[in-house]
Design an enzyme around this catalytic site. Sequence first.
Site, PDB file in Angstrom:
ATOM      1  N   ASP A  27     -24.067  23.322  27.526  1.00 22.01           N
ATOM      2  CA  ASP A  27     -23.966  24.784  27.468  1.00 22.01           C
ATOM      3  C   ASP A  27     -22.772  25.194  26.615  1.00 22.01           C
ATOM      4  OD1 ASP A  27     -26.118  25.157  29.271  1.00 22.01           O
ATOM      5  OD2 ASP A  27     -24.806  24.653  30.950  1.00 22.01           O
ATOM      6  N   ASP A  34      -0.309  29.926  13.716  1.00 21.17           N
ATOM      7  CA  ASP A  34      -0.043  31.173  14.472  1.00 21.17           C
ATOM      8  C   ASP A  34      -1.161  32.197  14.259  1.00 21.17           C
ATOM      9  OD1 ASP A  34       3.381  30.643  13.591  1.00 21.17           O
ATOM     10  OD2 ASP A  34       2.287  30.007  15.379  1.00 21.17           O
ATOM     11  N   HIS A  41      -8.500  30.663  28.927  1.00 24.32           N
ATOM     12  CA  HIS A  41      -8.869  31.993  28.425  1.00 24.32           C
ATOM     13  C   HIS A  41     -10.217  31.934  27.703  1.00 24.32           C
ATOM     14  CE1 HIS A  41      -8.030  35.957  26.372  1.00 24.32           C
ATOM     15  NE2 HIS A  41      -8.844  35.413  25.482  1.00 24.32           N
ATOM     16  N   HIS A  49     -14.246  33.632  28.287  1.00 27.58           N
ATOM     17  CA  HIS A  49     -15.225  34.263  27.385  1.00 27.58           C
ATOM     18  C   HIS A  49     -16.564  33.536  27.475  1.00 27.58           C
ATOM     19  CE1 HIS A  49     -12.418  36.981  25.579  1.00 27.58           C
ATOM     20  NE2 HIS A  49     -11.747  36.076  24.907  1.00 27.58           N
TER      21      HIS A  49
END
Lengths: 567, 89
Positions: A59, A79, A294, A298
């Site tokens: 997945d 960055d 993080h 999503h």
Amino acid sequence: YQTFEGDLKWDHTDVTYRILNYSPDMEAPLIDDAFARAFKVWSEVTPLTFTRLYDGTADIMISFGRENHGDPYPFDGKDGLLAHAYPPGEGIQGDAHFDDDEYWTLGSGPAIQTRYGNAEGAMCHFPFLFEGTSYSSCTTDGRTDGIPWCATTADYDKDKIFGFCPSELLFTFDGNSNEAPCVFPFVFLGVKYDSCTTDGRTDGYRWCATTANFDTDKKYGFCPNRDTAVIGGNSEGEPCQFPFIFLDKTYTSCTSEGRGDGKLWCATTSNYDTDKKWGFCPDKGYSLFLVAAHEFGHALGLDHSKIKDALMYPMYKYIEDFSLNQDDIEGIQYLYGPKTGPNPTPPKPKTTTSSPVVPTKPTPSEKTTTVSTTTHVGPSQDACEIKEFDAITEIQKELHFFKDRHYWKISSNGERKGPFLISEKWPALPATINSAFEEPLTKKIYFFADKQFWVYTGKEVLGPRKIEKLGLPSDLDRVEGTVQRGKGKVLLFNGENFWKLDVKAQMIDSGYPRSTDSVFGGVPIDSHDVFLHKGFFYFCRESFYWRMNAKRQVDRVGYVRHDLLKC
Amino acid sequence: WSAPLKSVFVTFPGDVIKNMTDNQLAEEYLKRYGYIDVLQKSGLQAVVSTSKALMKLQQQLGLEETGSLDQPTIDAMKQPRCGVPDIRN
């Protein structure tokens, strides 16, 4: 919190993921662990489970890349943009991409896991003392082979504990050479190379041949970054060259001279003025764990949050001891609900009354009526419907699957037979066992259930006896898995630990337990079945198995019911 | 104390120098993260929508909503972050 339009989410809870490639910044096990911990952040507050696949389509496909990396959203060098991910769905949906122009660490500077030496894989300790000098990075001092090393405690002179740092002279990663080290010089397109190169590639990754001639052998691997490797610039991955000359001045450490943004840089040759080869010096780097947690948010359906302390806030912020913000928890539970109840506790086996050790002949008064042994198999006894077995083991060269009073056998030609009643063949056993093994020399069969074990020799049985009698800790609640290790030794597993049993002495060897993941890295540490089959170790969790070869490499992950039960 | 060396700024080959002006940086940032429509019109309309977009960005990042390209907003745009747009078009 926000979700994506239409509340995009997975329509199943056993989500799978696959790591397609690695970053040269950290050792593969550290990257594996960072991703596993990042998934755990979400599985701890939802019914979701995350299983890693090693081939095929998962997945969530995870990859590192630079600049243009195969989707319409290029990265932007060091960055700025660190990573991105797509909401749940087919194809690229659900995938997560990490910018490899970043310096990936655990968030607080170089994360260097050592190999070999005598530190058993411990991380480098910076700074460390060696011959009275303090070192804040790996060094080749004290060696003539040029391989960088470090101490894993503050004082090498006192503790003498050390390990080798990532170096292309020690190993490579990915590629097709099974981590073999570089061979220098090597020939590529007729040219001789004495160090790693990015030639022949457009993605900027440094690679080398693992034989003397790539043109003929086509054997290669990617070069791990040394801890003094520069980031970005025009020499990504090359180590700093100290001392170096810049604007006719000599520098013996990184400098921000010549730049307006204050970033530390160094030359990768001895003279910047003539060679113009440079890169940024390693800084604290970005925590792969935090950024991955993080991005996986999503990939599960969460969009950016406006709460500054939320994990799903778009800006990166290093947090030492991380925990999910309430906003994140509410967001993910809006999509998948809370974790269902406490961790499932496996059904307690129906303990038998302490039956006499050897079945006595029934005296006339005790005459038992024979009960027909044919059993009517309810649908629940269809082996292919069972998600998780009580025990799996090889007996007389046939794989046996045990579940609630029944067992099935897979013959060597893959034919599945059963169910059979356990009590029919091993009457002294309880309805539910936790593990079993056949001792290769004596052919005795050991069965474990809770704190007891039985030993069958043919139809004769010894037991039940307490597993404590074997030298296992008194508080050990069960033996989950067993692996025969030859010469009368058997490994007994329980979650994160395992013990080595000397079958002849009927006693655990000294020096145990050892941790499962220190010896069997890459397999789940909460396997409910562990067994040996055709020379491979199998670790099972839920409906999946992890297969490990004799070199202790996980070479396959698959479905128990498809690949082993032949459903 | 010797007089501080006059810093010489060097252009490093291969440096992904983002020597954009603050306005260029803002323009690229607002487009990349969904605050202004990529197909943005130019002229007066652009100025108005950029100011609105800055307000939205400042609100998202918890900054004072001035609608102008002030220093806190420029500093925030230079922070490392996730590449997923904040506003989905």
